[in-house]
Design a protein around this motif. Sequence first.
Motif, PDB file in Angstrom:
ATOM      1  N   ALA A 142       0.829  -1.209   0.000  1.00 60.77           N
ATOM      2  CA  ALA A 142       0.000   0.000   0.000  1.00 60.77           C
ATOM      3  C   ALA A 142       0.861   1.255   0.000  1.00 60.77           C
ATOM      4  O   ALA A 142       0.595   2.220  -0.742  1.00 60.77           O
ATOM      5  N   GLN A 143       1.894   1.263   0.832  1.00 58.06           N
ATOM      6  CA  GLN A 143       2.775   2.424   0.884  1.00 58.06           C
ATOM      7  C   GLN A 143       3.519   2.617  -0.430  1.00 58.06           C
ATOM      8  O   GLN A 143       3.667   3.750  -0.908  1.00 58.06           O
ATOM      9  N   SER A 144       3.978   1.524  -1.025  1.00 61.28           N
ATOM     10  CA  SER A 144       4.702   1.623  -2.299  1.00 61.28           C
ATOM     11  C   SER A 144       3.792   2.150  -3.399  1.00 61.28           C
ATOM     12  O   SER A 144       4.229   2.937  -4.259  1.00 61.28           O
ATOM     13  N   PHE A 145       2.537   1.739  -3.382  1.00 61.17           N
ATOM     14  CA  PHE A 145       1.585   2.155  -4.416  1.00 61.17           C
ATOM     15  C   PHE A 145       1.387   3.665  -4.416  1.00 61.17           C
ATOM     16  O   PHE A 145       1.340   4.295  -5.479  1.00 61.17           O
ATOM     17  N   VAL A 146       1.277   4.249  -3.233  1.00 59.61           N
ATOM     18  CA  VAL A 146       1.020   5.690  -3.167  1.00 59.61           C
ATOM     19  C   VAL A 146       2.301   6.509  -3.218  1.00 59.61           C
ATOM     20  O   VAL A 146       2.257   7.705  -3.539  1.00 59.61           O
ATOM     21  N   ALA A 147       3.458   5.904  -2.914  1.00 58.21           N
ATOM     22  CA  ALA A 147       4.707   6.665  -2.828  1.00 58.21           C
ATOM     23  C   ALA A 147       5.530   6.626  -4.103  1.00 58.21           C
ATOM     24  O   ALA A 147       6.294   7.558  -4.374  1.00 58.21           O
ATOM     25  N   MET A 148       5.398   5.578  -4.906  1.00 56.12           N
ATOM     26  CA  MET A 148       6.250   5.443  -6.088  1.00 56.12           C
ATOM     27  C   MET A 148       6.134   6.616  -7.062  1.00 56.12           C
ATOM     28  O   MET A 148       7.150   7.041  -7.638  1.00 56.12           O
ATOM     29  N   PRO A 149       4.938   7.185  -7.300  1.00 56.60           N
ATOM     30  CA  PRO A 149       4.879   8.327  -8.220  1.00 56.60           C
ATOM     31  C   PRO A 149       5.773   9.490  -7.818  1.00 56.60           C
ATOM     32  O   PRO A 149       6.260  10.217  -8.695  1.00 56.60           O
ATOM     33  N   PHE A 150       6.016   9.686  -6.527  1.00 56.36           N
ATOM     34  CA  PHE A 150       6.886  10.779  -6.090  1.00 56.36           C
ATOM     35  C   PHE A 150       8.311  10.548  -6.593  1.00 56.36           C
ATOM     36  O   PHE A 150       8.980  11.486  -7.055  1.00 56.36           O
ATOM     37  N   LEU A 151       8.774   9.316  -6.480  1.00 53.03           N
ATOM     38  CA  LEU A 151      10.116   8.993  -6.975  1.00 53.03           C
ATOM     39  C   LEU A 151      10.182   9.112  -8.493  1.00 53.03           C
ATOM     40  O   LEU A 151      11.126   9.697  -9.036  1.00 53.03           O
ATOM     41  N   VAL A 152       9.193   8.558  -9.180  1.00 48.69           N
ATOM     42  CA  VAL A 152       9.194   8.590 -10.640  1.00 48.69           C
ATOM     43  C   VAL A 152       9.150  10.024 -11.148  1.00 48.69           C
ATOM     44  O   VAL A 152       9.899  10.403 -12.062  1.00 48.69           O
ATOM     45  N   LEU A 181      24.667   3.883 -17.750  1.00 49.58           N
ATOM     46  CA  LEU A 181      23.672   4.115 -16.699  1.00 49.58           C
ATOM     47  C   LEU A 181      24.330   4.252 -15.335  1.00 49.58           C
ATOM     48  O   LEU A 181      24.008   5.167 -14.569  1.00 49.58           O
ATOM     49  N   GLY A 182      25.251   3.337 -15.018  1.00 45.84           N
ATOM     50  CA  GLY A 182      25.851   3.339 -13.692  1.00 45.84           C
ATOM     51  C   GLY A 182      26.895   4.406 -13.474  1.00 45.84           C
ATOM     52  O   GLY A 182      27.045   4.901 -12.352  1.00 45.84           O
ATOM     53  N   ARG A 183      27.631   4.775 -14.531  1.00 43.18           N
ATOM     54  CA  ARG A 183      28.756   5.699 -14.358  1.00 43.18           C
ATOM     55  C   ARG A 183      28.468   7.118 -14.805  1.00 43.18           C
ATOM     56  O   ARG A 183      29.195   8.038 -14.446  1.00 43.18           O
ATOM     57  N   VAL A 184      27.417   7.302 -15.606  1.00 44.15           N
ATOM     58  CA  VAL A 184      27.125   8.639 -16.126  1.00 44.15           C
ATOM     59  C   VAL A 184      25.733   9.109 -15.702  1.00 44.15           C
ATOM     60  O   VAL A 184      25.587  10.141 -15.046  1.00 44.15           O
ATOM     61  N   THR A 185      24.712   8.345 -16.083  1.00 43.50           N
ATOM     62  CA  THR A 185      23.339   8.809 -15.892  1.00 43.50           C
ATOM     63  C   THR A 185      22.983   8.981 -14.421  1.00 43.50           C
ATOM     64  O   THR A 185      22.573  10.063 -13.992  1.00 43.50           O
ATOM     65  N   LEU A 186      23.124   7.909 -13.647  1.00 44.58           N
ATOM     66  CA  LEU A 186      22.708   7.974 -12.248  1.00 44.58           C
ATOM     67  C   LEU A 186      23.518   8.978 -11.425  1.00 44.58           C
ATOM     68  O   LEU A 186      22.937   9.708 -10.616  1.00 44.58           O
ATOM     69  N   PRO A 187      24.855   9.046 -11.585  1.00 41.10           N
ATOM     70  CA  PRO A 187      25.575  10.082 -10.836  1.00 41.10           C
ATOM     71  C   PRO A 187      25.111  11.499 -11.161  1.00 41.10           C
ATOM     72  O   PRO A 187      25.074  12.360 -10.280  1.00 41.10           O
ATOM     73  N   LEU A 188      24.753  11.755 -12.421  1.00 37.84           N
ATOM     74  CA  LEU A 188      24.314  13.093 -12.806  1.00 37.84           C
ATOM     75  C   LEU A 188      22.975  13.469 -12.181  1.00 37.84           C
ATOM     76  O   LEU A 188      22.727  14.645 -11.892  1.00 37.84           O
ATOM     77  N   VAL A 189      22.099  12.481 -11.994  1.00 37.44           N
ATOM     78  CA  VAL A 189      20.757  12.774 -11.459  1.00 37.44           C
ATOM     79  C   VAL A 189      20.631  12.351  -9.998  1.00 37.44           C
ATOM     80  O   VAL A 189      19.519  12.258  -9.483  1.00 37.44           O
ATOM     81  N   MET A 190      21.756  12.099  -9.341  1.00 33.83           N
ATOM     82  CA  MET A 190      21.713  11.624  -7.966  1.00 33.83           C
ATOM     83  C   MET A 190      20.940  12.549  -7.021  1.00 33.83           C
ATOM     84  O   MET A 190      20.175  12.065  -6.171  1.00 33.83           O
ATOM     85  N   PRO A 191      21.091  13.886  -7.114  1.00 32.91           N
ATOM     86  CA  PRO A 191      20.276  14.742  -6.230  1.00 32.91           C
ATOM     87  C   PRO A 191      18.777  14.522  -6.413  1.00 32.91           C
ATOM     88  O   PRO A 191      18.033  14.463  -5.439  1.00 32.91           O
ATOM     89  N   GLY A 192      18.328  14.393  -7.666  1.00 38.82           N
ATOM     90  CA  GLY A 192      16.916  14.135  -7.912  1.00 38.82           C
ATOM     91  C   GLY A 192      16.491  12.766  -7.423  1.00 38.82           C
ATOM     92  O   GLY A 192      15.379  12.588  -6.908  1.00 38.82           O
ATOM     93  N   LEU A 193      17.377  11.780  -7.567  1.00 42.51           N
ATOM     94  CA  LEU A 193      17.077  10.428  -7.092  1.00 42.51           C
ATOM     95  C   LEU A 193      16.957  10.395  -5.578  1.00 42.51           C
ATOM     96  O   LEU A 193      16.020   9.801  -5.028  1.00 42.51           O
ATOM     97  N   VAL A 194      17.887  11.032  -4.889  1.00 47.21           N
ATOM     98  CA  VAL A 194      17.846  11.068  -3.423  1.00 47.21           C
ATOM     99  C   VAL A 194      16.617  11.823  -2.944  1.00 47.21           C
ATOM    100  O   VAL A 194      15.933  11.401  -2.009  1.00 47.21           O
ATOM    101  N   SER A 195      16.322  12.943  -3.604  1.00 47.47           N
ATOM    102  CA  SER A 195      15.144  13.722  -3.232  1.00 47.47           C
ATOM    103  C   SER A 195      13.872  12.902  -3.405  1.00 47.47           C
ATOM    104  O   SER A 195      12.998  12.891  -2.536  1.00 47.47           O
ATOM    105  N   GLY A 196      13.761  12.182  -4.535  1.00 46.41           N
ATOM    106  CA  GLY A 196      12.586  11.345  -4.761  1.00 46.41           C
ATOM    107  C   GLY A 196      12.476  10.224  -3.756  1.00 46.41           C
ATOM    108  O   GLY A 196      11.378   9.903  -3.287  1.00 46.41           O
ATOM    109  N   ALA A 197      13.613   9.621  -3.389  1.00 46.33           N
ATOM    110  CA  ALA A 197      13.592   8.544  -2.396  1.00 46.33           C
ATOM    111  C   ALA A 197      13.169   9.051  -1.030  1.00 46.33           C
ATOM    112  O   ALA A 197      12.384   8.402  -0.326  1.00 46.33           O
ATOM    113  N   VAL A 198      13.659  10.221  -0.657  1.00 45.33           N
ATOM    114  CA  VAL A 198      13.293  10.794   0.642  1.00 45.33           C
ATOM    115  C   VAL A 198      11.813  11.139   0.686  1.00 45.33           C
ATOM    116  O   VAL A 198      11.119  10.885   1.677  1.00 45.33           O
ATOM    117  N   LEU A 199      11.302  11.713  -0.405  1.00 47.79           N
ATOM    118  CA  LEU A 199       9.877  12.042  -0.459  1.00 47.79           C
ATOM    119  C   LEU A 199       9.026  10.773  -0.446  1.00 47.79           C
ATOM    120  O   LEU A 199       7.948  10.751   0.164  1.00 47.79           O
TER     121      LEU A 199
END
Length: 266
Positions: A142-152, A181-199
């Motif tokens: 239930a929590q994943s269902f309502v929270a995943m859109p914030f990360l996406v 993906l691992g060495r370029v994409t994710l490091p570049l968007v890490m602030p957005g990824l962390v922010s989405g995970a926290v939210l």
Amino acid sequence: MVRPVRRSRAGLPGWAFAPAALGAVFVVLPLVAVVAEVDWAAFPSLVTSEASLAALRLSLVTAACSTAVCLLLGVPLALVLARCSFPGLRVLRSLVLVPLVLPPVVGGIALLYTFGRQGLLGSSLEVLGLRVAFSTAAVVIAQSFVAMPFLVLSLEGALRGGGTRYERVAATLGASPTAVLGRVTLPLVMPGLVSGAVLSFARSLGEFGATLTFAGSLQGVTRTLPLEVYLQRETDARAAVALSLVLVVVAVVVIVVARGRRTEGL
């Protein structure tokens, strides 16, 4: 002769500050009211009761698990939405974001008719001896269902804002898609990824309607802190206020962390 609109030093019309102040008061005043209503003398005993600690522990564990689920499924989904183009992409994006506006209780009913005993998948799971509804796993779902859109939403925005220039350069140099993906994409968007995970964690921690409908309220099994607050409100208003303050403090900490990460990424 038309007079120019008077502007403040910040470049805003002077009249904008009055409704802005009212808006701030409208949001902050209820939080202040909660703090003012707390019985500070009894606060330690109210938030350390067996039921309160069990609810807090369950909330933290399930919110962490649901955040992991959101990362596991939401990151690839955001990558597909941001980097791919295919028929039905707009429809898919709209459907993924539906839980943002869907009443949580409706989401709980949808999950119940999906994973419940007589649900779309639940009946098959029952044959395998797996009962999902009204279990701790149901809380995580239930929590994943309502929270995943914030990360996406957060990660997709970061991916689109960052562009694909560095990814194309890495691919030209011979890097595989996984390496890019691992060495370029994710490091570049890490602030957005962390922010989405926290939210996502914060949304999971505060989830109420879908959890109550799909998982029920069994102490130590499915009764999270928001459910405990609701139940305590009927029997002990002081305990409800004290636990509400705990949730407010956690929410403030989460928002500060998320905003700090987002600011660093600017």
